[in-house]
Design a protein around this motif. Structure first.
Motif, PDB file in Angstrom:
ATOM      1  N   GLU A   1      -0.818   6.985   5.269  1.00 27.83           N
ATOM      2  CA  GLU A   1      -0.689   8.176   6.113  1.00 27.83           C
ATOM      3  C   GLU A   1      -2.013   8.925   6.188  1.00 27.83           C
ATOM      4  O   GLU A   1      -2.407   9.409   7.252  1.00 27.83           O
ATOM      5  N   SER A   2      -2.715   9.022   5.073  1.00 25.29           N
ATOM      6  CA  SER A   2      -4.006   9.714   5.079  1.00 25.29           C
ATOM      7  C   SER A   2      -5.042   8.955   5.901  1.00 25.29           C
ATOM      8  O   SER A   2      -5.949   9.551   6.481  1.00 25.29           O
ATOM      9  N   ARG A   3      -4.872   7.635   5.977  1.00 27.32           N
ATOM     10  CA  ARG A   3      -5.821   6.803   6.713  1.00 27.32           C
ATOM     11  C   ARG A   3      -5.541   6.793   8.213  1.00 27.32           C
ATOM     12  O   ARG A   3      -6.462   6.800   9.037  1.00 27.32           O
ATOM     13  N   TYR A   4      -4.253   6.789   8.600  1.00 31.34           N
ATOM     14  CA  TYR A   4      -3.913   6.564  10.004  1.00 31.34           C
ATOM     15  C   TYR A   4      -3.153   7.712  10.694  1.00 31.34           C
ATOM     16  O   TYR A   4      -3.158   7.784  11.926  1.00 31.34           O
TER      17      TYR A   4
ATOM     18  N   ILE B   1       0.859  -1.182   0.000  1.00 30.63           N
ATOM     19  CA  ILE B   1       0.000   0.000   0.000  1.00 30.63           C
ATOM     20  C   ILE B   1       0.897   1.235   0.000  1.00 30.63           C
ATOM     21  O   ILE B   1       1.822   1.330   0.816  1.00 30.63           O
ATOM     22  N   PRO B   2       0.670   2.190  -0.906  1.00 34.94           N
ATOM     23  CA  PRO B   2       1.503   3.396  -0.958  1.00 34.94           C
ATOM     24  C   PRO B   2       1.471   4.158   0.365  1.00 34.94           C
ATOM     25  O   PRO B   2       0.465   4.184   1.064  1.00 34.94           O
ATOM     26  N   ARG B   3       2.598   4.774   0.691  1.00 35.87           N
ATOM     27  CA  ARG B   3       2.722   5.526   1.940  1.00 35.87           C
ATOM     28  C   ARG B   3       1.648   6.605   2.062  1.00 35.87           C
ATOM     29  O   ARG B   3       1.042   6.763   3.119  1.00 35.87           O
ATOM     30  N   ASP B   4       1.417   7.361   1.004  1.00 37.95           N
ATOM     31  CA  ASP B   4       0.446   8.455   1.067  1.00 37.95           C
ATOM     32  C   ASP B   4      -0.936   7.961   1.480  1.00 37.95           C
ATOM     33  O   ASP B   4      -1.639   8.617   2.253  1.00 37.95           O
TER      34      ASP B   4
END
Length: 326
Positions: A34-37, A28-31
């Motif tokens: 990060e937006s999720r968690y 899963i891409p970092r972006d």
């Protein structure tokens, strides 16, 4: 009869193929993660080498500081149930160690205990924190007490939560006796051939079974919490990083005698129903550290800060009052 056997064989093979395919997940891409968690007070420290450390700085800056370190395959989210009970009395710094959580894989690919210790030093220096207490769960506990050994003048107190420790002959025997209760994925990681397969094959039941093995109260092994573990492991590069670590070989192995060099007053908390690290292993801290208090929680497993956050927070606050650090 042959036709029935053939059809049965095709059916079994089909089920096996579906089972394998359903467990294959791409990174899963970092972006996206990060937006999720990375919500609330989540922050990132970008280091010159490209490492991106995920951390949270919560509580009151004028209060005593506690750095919180998670265990193997964990993240700072493991402390979310504990933080609300401590936030009015402490400054709480939690972080995702290299290879885990939203920190994930690092360019230098160093996931040794020394690298974890260096990460804590870099972060606390960046935040202007010179002295602090350090708390760690499981692997994080092993990092915490080694940090106290390496930097005794920085550490005001040490808190060990179902911590990994030193290795004695009794520990090795207990490990062999309890190996069958370890999460399935930990067993598979010991196989070199399967490590490559596990870079792609990460079924959700790995996370579910691992969480169920870690807690005593199975109601706490929620699907939502297990899926968070699963998602974070899929961060691009994290599976390769985690699989490169052999449990128990990330750092030098110490005997019990080294613990006598720990000068920081120490609070040890361990769940009596811990299936990952037997609670009796924590007795070695009591026998070898000069100033130490030990609490064994009945009906609690490997994650006391998650399973019994209110009791853990109470014992931490009482401990600090006894040391007059609050």
């Amino acid at each position: 009869m042959k036709r029935i056997v053939k059809r049965l064989g095709i059916f079994i093979v089909s089920i096996l193929v579906i089972f394998i395919i359903s467990g294959i997940h791409l990174d899963i891409p970092r972006d996206e993660l990060e937006s999720r968690y990375a919500k609330g007070l989540s922050q990132f420290l970008d280091l010159p080498d490209g490492t991106r450390i995920h951390f949270r700085d919560e509580g009151l800056p004028e209060k005593p500081t506690i750095v919180l370190l998670h265990g193997f395959n964990g993240s700072l989210f493991n402390f979310e149930r504990l933080v609300p009970f401590l936030i009015k009395d402490f400054r709480l710094i939690s972080l995702d160690l290299p290879g885990f959580g939203l920190t994930g894989a690092t360019p230098i690919a160093d996931y040794s205990t020394e690298a974890f210790i260096d990460t804590v030093t870099l972060l606390t220096k960046e935040l202007g924190i010179e002295k602090f207490s350090i708390a760690g769960n499981s692997m994080g506990g092993g990092v915490a007490w080694r940090y106290a050994l390496k930097y005794p003048t920085k550490i005001e107190s040490l808190i060990l939560l179902s911590s990994s420790g030193v290795v004695t002959e009794e520990d090795l025997k207990r490990f062999e006796d309890r190996k069958n209760k370890s999460p399935i994925v930990w067993k598979l990681m010991s196989s070199g051939i399967l490590k490559k397969f596990l870079n792609f094959y990460t079924p959700k039941f790995f996370a579910t079974q691992g969480l169920k093995a870690s807690v005593y109260d199975q109601d706490l092994a929620t699907k939502e919490y297990a899926m968070q573990f699963h998602d974070l492991v899929l961060l691009e590069g994290s599976r390769s990083a985690i699989l490169s670590m052999s449990i128990g070989s990330r750092s030098r192995v110490y005997g019990p005698e080294v613990l006598s060099d720990i000068s920081a007053p120490t609070l040890v908390i361990h769940g009596q129903e811990d299936n990952i690290i037997n609670y009796e292993s924590s007795l070695v801290f009591k026998d070898n550290i000069d100033v130490v208090e030990i609490k064994i929680y009945p009906l609690v497993g490997h994650l006391p800060m998650y399973e019994a956050p209110q009791r853990t927070a109470h014992d931490v606050k009482v401990f600090f009052r006894s040391l007059k650090l609050d």
